[in-house]
Design a protein around this motif. Structure first.
Motif, PDB file in Angstrom:
ATOM      1  N   LEU A 127       8.476  12.068  -7.963  1.00 40.42           N
ATOM      2  CA  LEU A 127       8.782  11.210  -9.122  1.00 40.42           C
ATOM      3  C   LEU A 127       7.496  10.933  -9.911  1.00 40.42           C
ATOM      4  CD1 LEU A 127      11.481   9.912 -10.446  1.00 40.42           C
ATOM      5  CD2 LEU A 127      10.597   7.928  -9.369  1.00 40.42           C
ATOM      6  N   VAL A 128       6.435  10.730  -9.002  1.00 45.21           N
ATOM      7  CA  VAL A 128       5.188  10.225  -9.781  1.00 45.21           C
ATOM      8  C   VAL A 128       4.473  11.486 -10.485  1.00 45.21           C
ATOM      9  CG1 VAL A 128       2.864   9.958  -9.159  1.00 45.21           C
ATOM     10  CG2 VAL A 128       4.473   8.352  -7.916  1.00 45.21           C
ATOM     11  N   ASP A 129       4.715  12.586 -10.004  1.00 46.12           N
ATOM     12  CA  ASP A 129       4.203  13.778 -10.598  1.00 46.12           C
ATOM     13  C   ASP A 129       5.195  14.088 -11.821  1.00 46.12           C
ATOM     14  OD1 ASP A 129       2.478  14.232  -8.943  1.00 46.12           O
ATOM     15  OD2 ASP A 129       3.369  15.899  -7.773  1.00 46.12           O
ATOM     16  N   LEU A 130       6.449  13.663 -11.835  1.00 46.95           N
ATOM     17  CA  LEU A 130       7.145  13.926 -13.146  1.00 46.95           C
ATOM     18  C   LEU A 130       6.807  12.983 -14.150  1.00 46.95           C
ATOM     19  CD1 LEU A 130       9.701  15.339 -14.437  1.00 46.95           C
ATOM     20  CD2 LEU A 130      11.250  13.165 -12.962  1.00 46.95           C
ATOM     21  N   ALA A 131       6.520  11.507 -13.799  1.00 50.88           N
ATOM     22  CA  ALA A 131       6.187  10.629 -14.472  1.00 50.88           C
ATOM     23  C   ALA A 131       4.709  10.986 -15.234  1.00 50.88           C
ATOM     24  CB  ALA A 131       6.003   9.206 -13.934  1.00 50.88           C
ATOM     25  N   PHE A 132       3.852  11.688 -14.593  1.00 51.50           N
ATOM     26  CA  PHE A 132       2.694  11.828 -15.151  1.00 51.50           C
ATOM     27  C   PHE A 132       2.364  13.167 -15.501  1.00 51.50           C
ATOM     28  CE2 PHE A 132       1.034   8.083 -12.291  1.00 51.50           C
ATOM     29  CZ  PHE A 132       1.042   7.217 -13.182  1.00 51.50           C
ATOM     30  N   GLY A 133       3.204  14.075 -14.987  1.00 54.19           N
ATOM     31  CA  GLY A 133       3.104  15.418 -15.294  1.00 54.19           C
ATOM     32  C   GLY A 133       3.767  15.993 -16.782  1.00 54.19           C
ATOM     33  N   GLU A 134       5.100  15.386 -16.815  1.00 53.63           N
ATOM     34  CA  GLU A 134       5.824  15.703 -17.861  1.00 53.63           C
ATOM     35  C   GLU A 134       6.232  14.571 -19.057  1.00 53.63           C
ATOM     36  OE1 GLU A 134       6.949  18.877 -18.022  1.00 53.63           O
ATOM     37  OE2 GLU A 134       5.980  19.529 -16.070  1.00 53.63           O
ATOM     38  N   LEU A 135       5.875  13.437 -18.471  1.00 56.65           N
ATOM     39  CA  LEU A 135       6.059  12.217 -19.361  1.00 56.65           C
ATOM     40  C   LEU A 135       4.887  11.374 -19.566  1.00 56.65           C
ATOM     41  CD1 LEU A 135       9.150  10.693 -17.503  1.00 56.65           C
ATOM     42  CD2 LEU A 135       9.179  12.265 -19.653  1.00 56.65           C
ATOM     43  N   PRO A 136       4.743  10.719 -20.644  1.00 56.77           N
ATOM     44  CA  PRO A 136       3.453  10.340 -21.278  1.00 56.77           C
ATOM     45  C   PRO A 136       3.264   8.631 -20.566  1.00 56.77           C
ATOM     46  CG  PRO A 136       5.069   9.969 -22.880  1.00 56.77           C
ATOM     47  CD  PRO A 136       5.949  10.492 -21.849  1.00 56.77           C
ATOM     48  N   MET A 137       3.465   8.598 -19.185  1.00 54.88           N
ATOM     49  CA  MET A 137       3.073   7.587 -18.491  1.00 54.88           C
ATOM     50  C   MET A 137       2.113   7.274 -18.249  1.00 54.88           C
ATOM     51  SD  MET A 137       6.167   6.125 -18.586  1.00 54.88           S
ATOM     52  CE  MET A 137       7.916   6.614 -18.753  1.00 54.88           C
ATOM     53  N   TYR A 138       1.417   6.059 -18.206  1.00 56.48           N
ATOM     54  CA  TYR A 138      -0.022   5.815 -17.787  1.00 56.48           C
ATOM     55  C   TYR A 138      -0.087   4.696 -16.566  1.00 56.48           C
ATOM     56  CZ  TYR A 138      -4.933   4.524 -18.026  1.00 56.48           C
ATOM     57  OH  TYR A 138      -6.255   4.436 -17.777  1.00 56.48           O
ATOM     58  N   ARG A 139       1.065   4.121 -16.451  1.00 51.00           N
ATOM     59  CA  ARG A 139       1.118   2.959 -15.290  1.00 51.00           C
ATOM     60  C   ARG A 139       2.399   2.787 -14.638  1.00 51.00           C
ATOM     61  NH1 ARG A 139      -0.938  -2.078 -13.388  1.00 51.00           N
ATOM     62  NH2 ARG A 139       0.650  -3.557 -13.182  1.00 51.00           N
ATOM     63  N   LEU A 140       2.566   3.150 -13.358  1.00 52.52           N
ATOM     64  CA  LEU A 140       3.886   2.921 -12.609  1.00 52.52           C
ATOM     65  C   LEU A 140       3.779   1.868 -11.805  1.00 52.52           C
ATOM     66  CD1 LEU A 140       4.564   6.603 -11.751  1.00 52.52           C
ATOM     67  CD2 LEU A 140       5.183   5.463 -13.774  1.00 52.52           C
ATOM     68  N   THR A 141       4.742   0.999 -11.672  1.00 58.76           N
ATOM     69  CA  THR A 141       4.939  -0.244 -10.788  1.00 58.76           C
ATOM     70  C   THR A 141       5.801   0.159  -9.678  1.00 58.76           C
ATOM     71  OG1 THR A 141       6.035  -1.357 -12.300  1.00 58.76           O
ATOM     72  CG2 THR A 141       3.708  -1.900 -12.042  1.00 58.76           C
ATOM     73  N   ALA A 142       5.598  -0.672  -8.534  1.00 61.54           N
ATOM     74  CA  ALA A 142       6.894  -0.569  -7.525  1.00 61.54           C
ATOM     75  C   ALA A 142       6.659  -2.174  -6.787  1.00 61.54           C
ATOM     76  CB  ALA A 142       6.768   0.474  -6.743  1.00 61.54           C
ATOM     77  N   GLU A 143       7.791  -2.642  -6.429  1.00 62.45           N
ATOM     78  CA  GLU A 143       7.663  -3.965  -5.662  1.00 62.45           C
ATOM     79  C   GLU A 143       8.751  -3.737  -4.358  1.00 62.45           C
ATOM     80  OE1 GLU A 143       9.504  -6.957  -8.041  1.00 62.45           O
ATOM     81  OE2 GLU A 143       7.599  -6.938  -9.475  1.00 62.45           O
ATOM     82  N   THR A 144       8.140  -4.523  -3.454  1.00 63.31           N
ATOM     83  CA  THR A 144       9.003  -4.594  -2.113  1.00 63.31           C
ATOM     84  C   THR A 144       8.464  -5.864  -1.319  1.00 63.31           C
ATOM     85  OG1 THR A 144       9.821  -3.363  -0.121  1.00 63.31           O
ATOM     86  CG2 THR A 144       7.314  -3.418  -0.677  1.00 63.31           C
ATOM     87  N   HIS A 145       9.511  -6.299  -0.513  1.00 68.08           N
ATOM     88  CA  HIS A 145       9.285  -7.721   0.334  1.00 68.08           C
ATOM     89  C   HIS A 145       7.907  -7.253   1.127  1.00 68.08           C
ATOM     90  CE1 HIS A 145      13.624  -9.009   0.686  1.00 68.08           C
ATOM     91  NE2 HIS A 145      13.217  -8.972  -0.569  1.00 68.08           N
ATOM     92  N   THR A 146       7.113  -8.320   1.343  1.00 64.61           N
ATOM     93  CA  THR A 146       5.868  -7.966   1.918  1.00 64.61           C
ATOM     94  C   THR A 146       6.216  -7.842   3.491  1.00 64.61           C
ATOM     95  OG1 THR A 146       5.858 -10.363   2.234  1.00 64.61           O
ATOM     96  CG2 THR A 146       4.803  -9.738   0.512  1.00 64.61           C
ATOM     97  N   ASP A 147       7.348  -7.995   4.098  1.00 64.48           N
ATOM     98  CA  ASP A 147       7.404  -7.653   5.541  1.00 64.48           C
ATOM     99  C   ASP A 147       7.911  -6.332   5.823  1.00 64.48           C
ATOM    100  OD1 ASP A 147      10.025  -8.264   4.503  1.00 64.48           O
ATOM    101  OD2 ASP A 147      10.571  -9.689   5.953  1.00 64.48           O
ATOM    102  N   ASN A 148       8.125  -5.499   4.584  1.00 56.47           N
ATOM    103  CA  ASN A 148       8.805  -4.242   4.663  1.00 56.47           C
ATOM    104  C   ASN A 148       7.641  -3.348   4.959  1.00 56.47           C
ATOM    105  OD1 ASN A 148      10.400  -1.863   4.374  1.00 56.47           O
ATOM    106  ND2 ASN A 148      11.051  -2.330   2.164  1.00 56.47           N
ATOM    107  N   THR A 149       7.429  -3.275   6.102  1.00 50.91           N
ATOM    108  CA  THR A 149       6.261  -2.292   6.509  1.00 50.91           C
ATOM    109  C   THR A 149       6.324  -0.897   6.176  1.00 50.91           C
ATOM    110  OG1 THR A 149       5.727  -3.921   8.437  1.00 50.91           O
ATOM    111  CG2 THR A 149       4.985  -1.706   8.403  1.00 50.91           C
TER     112      THR A 149
END
Length: 205
Positions: A127-149
């Motif tokens: 998905l990251v390669d799609l976002a940067f390789g085919e779409l004009p994305m510059y910044r991707l973010t993601a969030e998760t619980h701090t205990d989700n190792t």
């Protein structure tokens, strides 16, 4: 994420014919369809998924409506994650797309029977390669619980940097949870030495 960036779920027996639209290494991505609502409902009903995502199961009818709205939403792209034999093992999405600023958010839901096998990292890399390789994305973010190792490890393996913590940002099971905030910038992606999705080989049907 749950293994994942909101990742989790139950295995699904159905192997309806799905056409991959993006192939990379051990997985491929197929566009999400209305018929996939039941599959997502099963995955989201998993207690581990509910805990790490901070959600409770919704009615299947409500989820169908949600999926229909998401499919029609030009600001997001939703995919099923498929193994080499085209078994659906997860859901991944690029949401909140802002083409003017080049920003988007990543979400990932992985079926529990397929966690710990590298599929989450492969799907996220794709998905990251799609976002940067085919779409004009510059910044991707993601969030998760701090205990989700497991999710923290997946994000780190895919090159995301932990930028901070949103303290007490999620209320779940009667207590507050901290949320880890990650991001990956285009220059950082360009410096990654791993093969890109288009170089990693295709998935055998």
């Amino acid at each position: 994420m749950i293994e994942d960036i909101r990742a989790a779920g139950d295995e699904h027996d159905g192997k309806a014919e799905r056409t991959p639209v993006w192939r990379a290494g051990s997985v491929s991505l197929a566009a999400l369809d209305m018929d996939d609502a039941e599959l997502l409902h099963d995955w989201r009903s998993d207690p581990v998924a509910a805990h790490h995502m901070g959600i409770w199961p919704r009615a299947l009818s409500a989820l169908r409506e949600r999926v229909e709205l998401d499919i029609d939403n030009d600001n997001r792209d939703d995919f099923l994650v498929l193994t080499a034999d085209r078994t659906p093992v997860g859901h991944i999405a690029l949401t909140g797309q802002n083409l003017a600023d080049g920003t988007a958010e990543v979400e990932l839901l992985l079926a529990p029977g397929h966690r710990g096998q590298g599929h989450a990292t492969a799907a996220l890399d794709a998905l990251v390669d799609l976002a940067f390789g085919e779409l004009p994305m510059y910044r991707l973010t993601a969030e998760t619980h701090t205990d989700n190792t497991p999710a923290l490890a997946v994000l780190a393996r895919s090159g995301f940097t932990r930028e901070g913590t949103s303290r007490a940002a999620c209320l779940h099971r009667g207590r507050r949870h901290d949320v880890a905030v990650f991001a990956l910038l285009r220059p950082e992606w360009e410096r990654l030495t791993r093969p890109r999705a288009w170089d990693a080989g295709t998935v055998t049907p």
